[in-house]
Design a protein around this motif. Structure first.
Motif, mmCIF file in Angstrom:
data_model
loop_
_atom_site.group_PDB
_atom_site.id
_atom_site.type_symbol
_atom_site.label_atom_id
_atom_site.label_comp_id
_atom_site.label_asym_id
_atom_site.label_seq_id
_atom_site.Cartn_x
_atom_site.Cartn_y
_atom_site.Cartn_z
ATOM 1 N N GLY A 189 25.004 40.215 72.848
ATOM 2 C CA GLY A 189 24.766 41.521 72.381
ATOM 3 C C GLY A 189 23.203 41.892 72.240
ATOM 4 N N ALA A 190 22.340 40.781 72.552
ATOM 5 C CA ALA A 190 21.028 41.071 72.590
ATOM 6 C C ALA A 190 20.427 42.033 73.747
ATOM 7 C CB ALA A 190 20.310 39.689 72.920
ATOM 8 N N LEU A 191 19.521 42.816 73.476
ATOM 9 C CA LEU A 191 18.989 43.638 74.396
ATOM 10 C C LEU A 191 17.847 43.204 75.067
ATOM 11 C CD1 LEU A 191 18.068 46.773 71.710
ATOM 12 C CD2 LEU A 191 20.059 46.506 73.178
ATOM 13 N N PRO A 192 17.761 43.683 76.370
ATOM 14 C CA PRO A 192 16.832 43.017 77.300
ATOM 15 C C PRO A 192 15.465 43.129 76.587
ATOM 16 C CG PRO A 192 18.173 44.687 78.525
ATOM 17 C CD PRO A 192 18.415 44.790 76.993
ATOM 18 N N GLY A 193 14.741 41.977 76.695
ATOM 19 C CA GLY A 193 13.294 41.657 76.209
ATOM 20 C C GLY A 193 13.337 41.039 74.728
ATOM 21 N N GLN A 194 14.506 41.149 74.020
ATOM 22 C CA GLN A 194 14.549 40.555 72.735
ATOM 23 C C GLN A 194 14.398 39.012 72.757
ATOM 24 O OE1 GLN A 194 18.073 42.557 70.951
ATOM 25 N NE2 GLN A 194 16.701 43.238 69.313
ATOM 26 N N ARG A 195 13.739 38.403 71.850
ATOM 27 C CA ARG A 195 13.578 36.945 71.781
ATOM 28 C C ARG A 195 15.106 36.628 71.134
ATOM 29 N NH1 ARG A 195 9.496 34.392 74.394
ATOM 30 N NH2 ARG A 195 7.640 35.845 74.283
ATOM 31 N N THR B 88 28.116 35.116 85.961
ATOM 32 C CA THR B 88 27.290 36.201 85.160
ATOM 33 C C THR B 88 26.384 35.264 84.503
ATOM 34 O OG1 THR B 88 28.704 35.809 83.360
ATOM 35 C CG2 THR B 88 29.258 37.698 84.665
ATOM 36 N N THR B 89 25.096 35.864 84.127
ATOM 37 C CA THR B 89 23.965 35.282 83.673
ATOM 38 C C THR B 89 24.104 35.082 82.136
ATOM 39 O OG1 THR B 89 22.617 35.601 85.535
ATOM 40 C CG2 THR B 89 21.492 34.926 83.253
ATOM 41 N N LEU B 90 24.068 33.887 81.284
ATOM 42 C CA LEU B 90 24.158 33.970 79.964
ATOM 43 C C LEU B 90 22.584 33.390 79.600
ATOM 44 C CD1 LEU B 90 27.779 32.220 79.498
ATOM 45 C CD2 LEU B 90 26.972 34.645 79.109
ATOM 46 N N ARG B 91 22.131 34.107 78.486
ATOM 47 C CA ARG B 91 20.833 33.794 78.261
ATOM 48 C C ARG B 91 20.860 32.593 76.967
ATOM 49 N NH1 ARG B 91 18.218 39.067 76.036
ATOM 50 N NH2 ARG B 91 16.218 37.597 75.759
ATOM 51 N N VAL B 92 19.924 31.869 77.080
ATOM 52 C CA VAL B 92 19.907 30.909 76.085
ATOM 53 C C VAL B 92 18.842 31.309 74.994
ATOM 54 C CG1 VAL B 92 20.307 29.115 77.778
ATOM 55 C CG2 VAL B 92 17.998 29.560 77.218
ATOM 56 N N PRO B 93 18.910 30.605 73.898
ATOM 57 C CA PRO B 93 17.948 31.080 72.696
ATOM 58 C C PRO B 93 16.487 30.678 73.056
ATOM 59 C CG PRO B 93 19.797 29.761 71.926
ATOM 60 C CD PRO B 93 19.814 29.769 73.205
ATOM 61 N N ASP B 94 15.423 31.480 72.523
ATOM 62 C CA ASP B 94 14.263 31.424 72.667
ATOM 63 C C ASP B 94 13.504 30.499 71.823
ATOM 64 O OD1 ASP B 94 13.597 33.255 75.122
ATOM 65 O OD2 ASP B 94 14.807 34.646 73.653
ATOM 66 N N PHE B 95 14.118 30.583 70.407
ATOM 67 C CA PHE B 95 13.465 29.774 69.267
ATOM 68 C C PHE B 95 14.613 29.125 68.611
ATOM 69 C CE2 PHE B 95 13.783 33.880 67.678
ATOM 70 C CZ PHE B 95 13.862 33.830 66.208
ATOM 71 N N PHE C 54 19.432 37.727 66.447
ATOM 72 C CA PHE C 54 20.195 36.514 66.011
ATOM 73 C C PHE C 54 21.667 36.928 66.002
ATOM 74 C CE2 PHE C 54 16.466 35.768 63.190
ATOM 75 C CZ PHE C 54 16.092 34.048 63.556
ATOM 76 N N PRO C 55 22.516 35.985 66.429
ATOM 77 C CA PRO C 55 23.857 36.453 66.607
ATOM 78 C C PRO C 55 24.783 36.385 65.136
ATOM 79 C CG PRO C 55 23.739 33.996 66.817
ATOM 80 C CD PRO C 55 22.289 34.641 66.750
ATOM 81 N N ALA C 56 25.778 37.265 65.050
ATOM 82 C CA ALA C 56 26.518 37.359 63.953
ATOM 83 C C ALA C 56 26.624 35.959 63.175
ATOM 84 C CB ALA C 56 27.663 38.153 64.289
ATOM 85 N N VAL C 57 26.967 35.079 64.009
ATOM 86 C CA VAL C 57 27.238 33.683 63.208
ATOM 87 C C VAL C 57 25.922 33.216 62.730
ATOM 88 C CG1 VAL C 57 28.005 31.401 63.474
ATOM 89 C CG2 VAL C 57 29.271 33.398 64.650
ATOM 90 N N MET D 286 14.307 38.031 57.403
ATOM 91 C CA MET D 286 12.962 38.572 57.582
ATOM 92 C C MET D 286 12.769 38.852 59.224
ATOM 93 S SD MET D 286 10.520 37.006 54.737
ATOM 94 C CE MET D 286 9.077 38.039 55.014
ATOM 95 N N LEU D 287 12.958 37.667 59.842
ATOM 96 C CA LEU D 287 12.721 37.781 61.283
ATOM 97 C C LEU D 287 13.906 38.702 61.840
ATOM 98 C CD1 LEU D 287 11.798 34.186 62.343
ATOM 99 C CD2 LEU D 287 10.370 36.243 62.321
ATOM 100 N N GLY D 288 15.257 38.642 61.252
ATOM 101 C CA GLY D 288 16.191 39.445 61.864
ATOM 102 C C GLY D 288 16.016 40.762 61.517
ATOM 103 N N ALA D 289 14.997 41.078 61.117
ATOM 104 C CA ALA D 289 14.885 42.659 60.931
ATOM 105 C C ALA D 289 13.782 43.092 61.829
ATOM 106 C CB ALA D 289 14.247 42.900 59.507
ATOM 107 N N HIS D 290 13.180 42.244 62.638
ATOM 108 C CA HIS D 290 12.105 42.454 63.918
ATOM 109 C C HIS D 290 12.814 43.175 64.941
ATOM 110 C CE1 HIS D 290 8.977 42.271 66.465
ATOM 111 N NE2 HIS D 290 8.063 41.875 65.428
ATOM 112 N N PRO D 291 12.365 44.430 65.344
ATOM 113 C CA PRO D 291 13.075 44.797 66.588
ATOM 114 C C PRO D 291 13.088 44.141 67.911
ATOM 115 C CG PRO D 291 11.156 46.001 66.120
ATOM 116 C CD PRO D 291 11.230 44.998 64.896
ATOM 117 N N GLU D 292 12.183 42.954 67.900
ATOM 118 C CA GLU D 292 12.032 42.186 69.226
ATOM 119 C C GLU D 292 12.774 40.918 68.924
ATOM 120 O OE1 GLU D 292 8.017 41.856 70.883
ATOM 121 O OE2 GLU D 292 7.333 43.433 69.139
ATOM 122 N N ILE D 293 13.533 40.908 67.872
ATOM 123 C CA ILE D 293 14.139 39.474 67.789
ATOM 124 C C ILE D 293 15.682 39.711 67.495
ATOM 125 C CG2 ILE D 293 14.418 37.456 65.889
ATOM 126 C CD1 ILE D 293 11.386 37.458 65.763
#
Length: 339
Positions: free
Chosen positions: A91-97, A21-28, A53-56, A44-51
């Motif tokens: 849990g990230a959506l496709p296309g999210q950073r 299975t493919t596991l994505r790595v962080p973009d930033f 962050f994990p729960a941890v 602030m960044l966590g409220a952006h729909p394109e970003i």
């Protein structure tokens, strides 16, 4: 192994099948330092729909050199293996950073190389703060977190030589290097470690003072750096200052009761008993107010003599990082008037 610029191929431990299975790595990564605006930026960044962050909030996975040598003293919930770490982002959506906000990475001597091995195309955001105010705020946070028992900053700084020899380490301190306060202010060397692995255009350096003075403008610059929409309506966040501890014993009791309430199974018998009894005793607001007044106090102004001493001590580092970045932090932080 690296499948492409966005993920790793990993076997499925649950099924045992050879299919991967493919596991994505962080973009930033938000690298730190602590008490330099990293939490506000994360919120602030966590409220952006394109970003995403994990729960941890602070995985700290790549700062292996800052983990406790005793596995039993490592905080629960933080990943210990690469697969556990990457699963945080499932849990990230496709296309999210994907973002990792672990402010310990900047201080770590191994994180830069470890991140480069897993996410070579990632972007880095580092936040620095005028050294004297940074150390004062960081020390207060260590006291509040029960990592530090010495409530006087000058005395805590004077303990560094002893603590390098393993002496005077508080019981709540899992990694004594966190109490080597002067080692935190090695800004030029810390940034150089990341520049050795990432191109200059992939590392954004901000200051706490810049972020505090122009919250909106700094955030817009960060969004452009991350290549996401910079016109999304995001909340303005100012995190509250750390309370100054008046009574170390009372503060430790408060923290123990809070932990017992949140995690009864992991709390000691005494903490659980106190948590059962004291809330009833402290229920009236006037009693709670007296407890808070006895345990905490408003942050007192910093000693001008100590702050001047720290600025003199760290002026060479401010000059070094100014020259390294080609930015006049000497002037921005007022060190041009320090002799």
């Amino acid at each position: 192994m690296i499948a492409d610029g966005h993920g790793l191929r990993a076997g499925s431990p649950a099924s045992g099948e050879a299919a991967a299975t493919t596991l994505r790595v962080p973009d930033f990564f938000i690298l730190g330092h602590q008490k330099c605006g990293t939490t506000a930026l994360y919120l602030m960044l966590g409220a952006h729909p394109e970003i995403y962050f994990p729960a941890v909030k602070e995985p700290r996975y790549f700062a292996a050199d800052l983990r406790s040598a005793n596995p039993r003293r490592r905080p629960a919930g933080r990943p210990q293996t690469l697969e556990e770490y990457l699963a945080l982002f499932a849990g990230a959506l496709p296309g999210q950073r994907l973002g990792d906000a672990s402010p310990q990475y900047l201080r770590s001597k191994t994180a830069a190389g470890a991140i480069a091995e897993v996410a070579p195309g990632a972007r880095m955001i580092a936040l620095l703060r005028e050294p004297a105010s940074f150390l004062r705020s960081f020390h207060l946070q260590m006291v509040s977190s029960n990592v530090e028992r010495e409530r006087d900053l000058a005395a805590a700084l004077a303990l560094e030589p002893e603590r390098r020899q393993g002496r005077h380490i508080p019981r709540g301190c899992h990694n004594p290097s966190s109490l080597m306060y002067s080692e935190h202010v090695r800004y030029a060397a810390q940034l150089r470690r990341f520049h050795e692995h990432f191109a200059a255009e992939r590392l954004m350096v901000l200051t706490y003072e810049q972020f505090h003075a122009d919250n909106e403008g700094t955030l817009s610059a960060v969004l452009r750096f991350l290549e996401v929409a910079d016109d999304a309506p995001l909340p303005s966040v100012q995190t509250p200052p750390v309370r100054e501890v008046r009574s170390g014993l009372g503060h430790r009791a408060t923290v123990a009761m809070r932990k017992a309430r949140n995690n009864p199974a992991g709390a000691g018998q005494l903490a659980r008993a106190a948590d059962r009894l004291l809330p009833d005793l402290l229920r009236p607001e006037r009693v709670r107010a007296r407890w808070r007044a006895a345990v905490y106090r408003e942050r007192e102004p910093a000693s001008p003599e100590l702050m001047l001493e720290l600025r003199r001590r760290f002026k060479p580092e401010v000059i070094a990082v100014s020259e390294y970045l080609g930015r006049d932090l000497v002037g921005e932080w007022g060190y041009d008037s320090i002799d």
